[in-house]
Design a protein around this motif. Structure first.
Motif, PDB file in Angstrom:
ATOM      1  N   VAL A 114       0.855  -1.189   0.000  1.00 24.72           N
ATOM      2  CA  VAL A 114       0.000   0.000   0.000  1.00 24.72           C
ATOM      3  C   VAL A 114       0.888   1.235   0.000  1.00 24.72           C
ATOM      4  CG1 VAL A 114      -1.807   1.280   1.209  1.00 24.72           C
ATOM      5  CG2 VAL A 114      -1.684  -1.219   1.435  1.00 24.72           C
ATOM      6  N   ILE A 115       0.474   2.273  -0.726  1.00 20.56           N
ATOM      7  CA  ILE A 115       1.095   3.577  -0.560  1.00 20.56           C
ATOM      8  C   ILE A 115      -0.007   4.626  -0.548  1.00 20.56           C
ATOM      9  CG2 ILE A 115       1.576   3.783  -3.041  1.00 20.56           C
ATOM     10  CD1 ILE A 115       4.056   5.498  -2.164  1.00 20.56           C
ATOM     11  N   VAL A 116      -0.045   5.395   0.547  1.00 19.68           N
ATOM     12  CA  VAL A 116      -0.955   6.541   0.672  1.00 19.68           C
ATOM     13  C   VAL A 116      -0.048   7.750   0.549  1.00 19.68           C
ATOM     14  CG1 VAL A 116      -2.860   7.535   1.979  1.00 19.68           C
ATOM     15  CG2 VAL A 116      -2.215   5.137   2.350  1.00 19.68           C
ATOM     16  N   TYR A 117      -0.118   8.441  -0.588  1.00 20.78           N
ATOM     17  CA  TYR A 117       0.940   9.400  -0.916  1.00 20.78           C
ATOM     18  C   TYR A 117       0.470  10.852  -0.911  1.00 20.78           C
ATOM     19  CZ  TYR A 117       5.109  11.224  -3.264  1.00 20.78           C
ATOM     20  OH  TYR A 117       6.243  11.917  -3.577  1.00 20.78           O
ATOM     21  N   ASN A 118      -0.445  11.202  -1.810  1.00 18.57           N
ATOM     22  CA  ASN A 118      -0.812  12.617  -1.931  1.00 18.57           C
ATOM     23  C   ASN A 118      -1.991  12.981  -1.032  1.00 18.57           C
ATOM     24  OD1 ASN A 118      -3.215  11.868  -3.338  1.00 18.57           O
ATOM     25  ND2 ASN A 118      -2.107  11.829  -5.282  1.00 18.57           N
ATOM     26  N   ASP A 119      -2.329  14.241  -1.016  1.00 19.74           N
ATOM     27  CA  ASP A 119      -3.384  14.722  -0.108  1.00 19.74           C
ATOM     28  C   ASP A 119      -4.738  14.076  -0.403  1.00 19.74           C
ATOM     29  OD1 ASP A 119      -1.656  16.358   1.303  1.00 19.74           O
ATOM     30  OD2 ASP A 119      -2.094  18.136   0.106  1.00 19.74           O
ATOM     31  N   LYS A 120      -5.064  13.886  -1.669  1.00 20.97           N
ATOM     32  CA  LYS A 120      -6.342  13.273  -2.022  1.00 20.97           C
ATOM     33  C   LYS A 120      -6.413  11.844  -1.503  1.00 20.97           C
ATOM     34  CE  LYS A 120      -9.450  12.429  -5.948  1.00 20.97           C
ATOM     35  NZ  LYS A 120      -9.748  11.028  -5.618  1.00 20.97           N
ATOM     36  N   GLN A 121      -5.333  11.111  -1.656  1.00 20.58           N
ATOM     37  CA  GLN A 121      -5.311   9.731  -1.167  1.00 20.58           C
ATOM     38  C   GLN A 121      -5.434   9.689   0.345  1.00 20.58           C
ATOM     39  OE1 GLN A 121      -1.628   8.461  -2.906  1.00 20.58           O
ATOM     40  NE2 GLN A 121      -2.513   8.281  -4.974  1.00 20.58           N
ATOM     41  N   TRP A 122      -4.797  10.623   1.053  1.00 19.36           N
ATOM     42  CA  TRP A 122      -4.911  10.649   2.513  1.00 19.36           C
ATOM     43  C   TRP A 122      -6.329  11.016   2.939  1.00 19.36           C
ATOM     44  CZ3 TRP A 122      -2.505   8.814   6.572  1.00 19.36           C
ATOM     45  CH2 TRP A 122      -1.209   8.326   6.381  1.00 19.36           C
ATOM     46  N   ASP A 123      -6.954  11.938   2.215  1.00 21.10           N
ATOM     47  CA  ASP A 123      -8.335  12.284   2.531  1.00 21.10           C
ATOM     48  C   ASP A 123      -9.232  11.065   2.368  1.00 21.10           C
ATOM     49  OD1 ASP A 123     -10.415  14.342   3.107  1.00 21.10           O
ATOM     50  OD2 ASP A 123     -11.099  13.798   1.087  1.00 21.10           O
ATOM     51  N   ALA A 171      -1.598  15.837   8.472  1.00 23.08           N
ATOM     52  CA  ALA A 171      -2.574  16.699   7.806  1.00 23.08           C
ATOM     53  C   ALA A 171      -2.119  17.213   6.448  1.00 23.08           C
ATOM     54  CB  ALA A 171      -2.922  17.881   8.707  1.00 23.08           C
ATOM     55  N   THR A 172      -0.812  17.392   6.240  1.00 23.53           N
ATOM     56  CA  THR A 172      -0.326  17.955   4.986  1.00 23.53           C
ATOM     57  C   THR A 172       0.810  17.106   4.423  1.00 23.53           C
ATOM     58  OG1 THR A 172       1.380  19.332   6.036  1.00 23.53           O
ATOM     59  CG2 THR A 172      -0.854  20.280   5.812  1.00 23.53           C
ATOM     60  N   PHE A 173       1.073  17.289   3.115  1.00 23.27           N
ATOM     61  CA  PHE A 173       2.174  16.552   2.478  1.00 23.27           C
ATOM     62  C   PHE A 173       3.493  16.877   3.171  1.00 23.27           C
ATOM     63  CE2 PHE A 173       5.511  15.760  -0.571  1.00 23.27           C
ATOM     64  CZ  PHE A 173       5.112  14.589  -1.196  1.00 23.27           C
ATOM     65  N   ALA A 174       3.725  18.177   3.437  1.00 25.30           N
ATOM     66  CA  ALA A 174       4.967  18.580   4.088  1.00 25.30           C
ATOM     67  C   ALA A 174       5.079  17.988   5.490  1.00 25.30           C
ATOM     68  CB  ALA A 174       5.053  20.102   4.157  1.00 25.30           C
ATOM     69  N   GLY A 175       3.962  17.976   6.216  1.00 24.17           N
ATOM     70  CA  GLY A 175       3.982  17.394   7.554  1.00 24.17           C
ATOM     71  C   GLY A 175       4.307  15.915   7.528  1.00 24.17           C
ATOM     72  N   ARG A 176       3.710  15.201   6.585  1.00 21.61           N
ATOM     73  CA  ARG A 176       3.977  13.759   6.485  1.00 21.61           C
ATOM     74  C   ARG A 176       5.428  13.504   6.070  1.00 21.61           C
ATOM     75  NH1 ARG A 176      -1.145  14.261   4.145  1.00 21.61           N
ATOM     76  NH2 ARG A 176      -0.277  14.153   2.022  1.00 21.61           N
ATOM     77  N   ALA A 177       5.929  14.302   5.100  1.00 23.54           N
ATOM     78  CA  ALA A 177       7.308  14.121   4.650  1.00 23.54           C
ATOM     79  C   ALA A 177       8.308  14.352   5.778  1.00 23.54           C
ATOM     80  CB  ALA A 177       7.598  15.071   3.484  1.00 23.54           C
ATOM     81  N   GLY A 178       8.022  15.305   6.653  1.00 21.14           N
ATOM     82  CA  GLY A 178       8.926  15.601   7.754  1.00 21.14           C
ATOM     83  C   GLY A 178       8.826  14.640   8.913  1.00 21.14           C
ATOM     84  N   ASN A 179       7.798  13.807   8.909  1.00 23.01           N
ATOM     85  CA  ASN A 179       7.594  12.839  10.001  1.00 23.01           C
ATOM     86  C   ASN A 179       7.310  11.452   9.430  1.00 23.01           C
ATOM     87  OD1 ASN A 179       7.296  14.661  12.624  1.00 23.01           O
ATOM     88  ND2 ASN A 179       6.179  15.694  10.963  1.00 23.01           N
ATOM     89  N   ILE A 180       8.021  11.103   8.359  1.00 23.67           N
ATOM     90  CA  ILE A 180       7.666   9.914   7.598  1.00 23.67           C
ATOM     91  C   ILE A 180       7.771   8.639   8.419  1.00 23.67           C
ATOM     92  CG2 ILE A 180       9.960   9.513   6.618  1.00 23.67           C
ATOM     93  CD1 ILE A 180       6.551   9.208   4.809  1.00 23.67           C
ATOM     94  N   ASP A 181       8.725   8.552   9.335  1.00 25.74           N
ATOM     95  CA  ASP A 181       8.838   7.343  10.143  1.00 25.74           C
ATOM     96  C   ASP A 181       7.606   7.156  11.023  1.00 25.74           C
ATOM     97  OD1 ASP A 181      11.280   6.878   9.010  1.00 25.74           O
ATOM     98  OD2 ASP A 181      12.464   7.392  10.797  1.00 25.74           O
ATOM     99  N   ASP A 234      -9.940   4.109  -3.841  1.00 28.70           N
ATOM    100  CA  ASP A 234      -9.016   4.514  -4.896  1.00 28.70           C
ATOM    101  C   ASP A 234      -7.634   4.852  -4.329  1.00 28.70           C
ATOM    102  OD1 ASP A 234      -8.265   4.945  -7.537  1.00 28.70           O
ATOM    103  OD2 ASP A 234      -8.765   7.086  -7.472  1.00 28.70           O
ATOM    104  N   ILE A 235      -7.158   3.985  -3.447  1.00 30.70           N
ATOM    105  CA  ILE A 235      -5.826   4.133  -2.852  1.00 30.70           C
ATOM    106  C   ILE A 235      -4.919   3.056  -3.437  1.00 30.70           C
ATOM    107  CG2 ILE A 235      -4.513   3.939  -0.703  1.00 30.70           C
ATOM    108  CD1 ILE A 235      -7.067   5.066   0.680  1.00 30.70           C
ATOM    109  N   PRO A 236      -3.730   3.411  -3.915  1.00 28.50           N
ATOM    110  CA  PRO A 236      -2.868   2.457  -4.614  1.00 28.50           C
ATOM    111  C   PRO A 236      -2.507   1.247  -3.749  1.00 28.50           C
ATOM    112  CG  PRO A 236      -2.095   4.694  -4.962  1.00 28.50           C
ATOM    113  CD  PRO A 236      -3.161   4.778  -3.919  1.00 28.50           C
ATOM    114  N   THR A 237      -2.812   0.076  -4.261  1.00 30.68           N
ATOM    115  CA  THR A 237      -2.507  -1.165  -3.541  1.00 30.68           C
ATOM    116  C   THR A 237      -2.296  -2.293  -4.543  1.00 30.68           C
ATOM    117  OG1 THR A 237      -3.281  -2.738  -1.870  1.00 30.68           O
ATOM    118  CG2 THR A 237      -4.953  -1.737  -3.267  1.00 30.68           C
ATOM    119  N   LEU A 238      -1.478  -3.237  -4.168  1.00 36.06           N
ATOM    120  CA  LEU A 238      -1.274  -4.458  -4.946  1.00 36.06           C
ATOM    121  C   LEU A 238      -0.993  -5.598  -3.979  1.00 36.06           C
ATOM    122  CD1 LEU A 238       1.007  -3.766  -8.071  1.00 36.06           C
ATOM    123  CD2 LEU A 238      -1.372  -4.519  -8.069  1.00 36.06           C
TER     124      LEU A 238
END
Length: 402
Positions: free
Chosen positions: A246-255, A273-283, A309-313
């Protein structure tokens, strides 16, 4: 017949890097003449076989080719390959350039014989540095390009190699691109050229393109590395009964993910809450996803994520991938009849063309299967071919015929 119909390639490569490149060229329609030693490519001996010399690694890297066996250390063998080169468009080799010079097959020699020839070398290192004459293998370049180090950071701290001939196949793919670009240049200029595709430089660019980070700047802003790629929880997630990718990446996918899971608390958390927030706290983000995935079965998550509609395989193993519904629908794996090996599984050409569809017309050849045929095409008489066989320069095809 494929987009490269009419292009003749002299393939003087062995093992994986070069043969992978030339298989692609052959799949695309080129006539690839695989020049082997009298003992054959060593990959013929790797893996379980039905018959000696036809191992699975060879079968899966040498289709779309014809095989000729020549002893290039004998003058008659060298002369034979020079006759093949006269009418060729591409020569590709993967020994060190110094070895080609010793065989008197360096670019200075063959370019005089065929000025339109693309002379492509895939080998370890650029020829203007101190490693120029060193031997190279996939494992060494994985270490030298930083890949083994990255595996340690993202794993248990122990450096290790990716369990795949990743370097050979990536550099082989780069070689195909370089050869095709050279052919385009020849169409414009009428002239061939030498092109070198070194492994260390190619893989250093491949790896560091992601991980240069703050080292991009001078002075550096950090010690490099792409944090998301190196997060310890960037991996297939364990579910209640298995694993899922699974990857939940952009804001739409997180919503969508928050709505589907009822985790409204994440909207108010700056770490989520935001892309920048997630990137800075990715762990933290990936660790929470890993925890959540344990709460449902793989099937439950698959249904929920697909609906949102969240990317998964699925996470396949080496057997389950053979029955993946998408790969089955596209006939990616097909069972075909090999003339000597019986039924074997073959993988389709992944790229498609609207006007010149590429489809492999030949399965991997027996050693020296086409020697007589290729030599006749190059103008050798029956007596000349018989003499080459008698002198141990070439060998007859299995069964004594093409």
């Amino acid at each position: 017949m494929g987009p490269l119909e009419g292009i003749k390639v002299i393939d003087m490569t062995t093992v994986l890097m070069g043969p992978y490149a030339t298989q692609m060229l052959g799949d695309y329609g080129a006539d690839v003449l695989k020049v082997e030693t009298l003992e054959g490519d060593v990959t013929r001996q790797i893996g379980p076989t039905r018959h000696p010399g036809m191992g699975p690694l060879f079968l899966n890297t040498n289709r779309s080719k014809r095989s000729i066996a020549l002893d290039l250390k004998k003058s008659a063998g060298r002369d034979a390959v020079l006759r093949l080169i006269r009418s060729a468009d591409v020569l590709i080799y993967n020994v060190r350039p110094q070895a080609m010079v010793r065989l008197q097959l360096g670019y200075d020699v063959v370019s005089k014989l065929n000025p339109r020839l693309i002379y492509a070398g895939v080998f370890g290192f650029g020829q203007d540095g101190p490693y120029a004459a060193k031997p190279a293998y996939d494992d060494l370049i994985q270490g030298g390009s930083g890949l083994a180090h990255l595996m340690a950071i993202g794993g248990d701290g122990t450096p290790r190699y990716v369990p795949n001939a990743l370097v050979d196949r990536i550099v082989g793919t780069h070689a195909v691109g370089a050869i095709l670009a050279s052919l385009v240049h020849r169409e414009r200029s009428g002239s061939g050229q030498r092109v070198d595709i070194p492994m260390l430089e190619t893989m250093s660019s491949f790896v560091m393109g992601d991980h240069m980070g703050g080292l991009t700047y001078e002075p550096p802003l950090d010690k490099g590395g792409y944090a998301r790629h190196l997060s310890p929880d960037r991996r297939p997630y364990k579910t209640a009964d298995g694993y899922i990718c699974v990857i939940v990446y952009n804001d739409k996918q997180w919503d969508n993910f928050i709505k589907a899971t009822g985790r409204d608390d994440m909207r108010a958390d700056p770490k989520f809450a935001t892309f920048a927030g997630r990137a800075g706290n990715i762990d933290v983000v990936y660790a929470e996803l890993a925890r959540m995935m344990l709460e449902r079965t793989t099937a439950e998550w698959t249904d929920l994520l697909n609906e949102a509609d969240i990317p998964t395989l699925p996470m396949h193993d080496l057997e389950s991938i053979l029955t993946d519904p998408h790969l089955t629908a596209t006939n990616f794996f097909s069972v075909v009849d090999h003339p000597t090996e019986g039924k074997i599984r073959s993988m389709r050409v992944s790229a498609t063309w609207s006007d010149t569809p590429a489809k492999p017309e030949r399965l991997a050849p027996l050693l020296s299967e086409h020697s007589d045929e290729i030599l006749r095409e190059a103008g050798f008489s029956a007596d000349e071919i018989a003499a080459l066989v008698k002198e141990g320069v070439t060998r007859t095809a299995p069964g004594g015929q093409d």
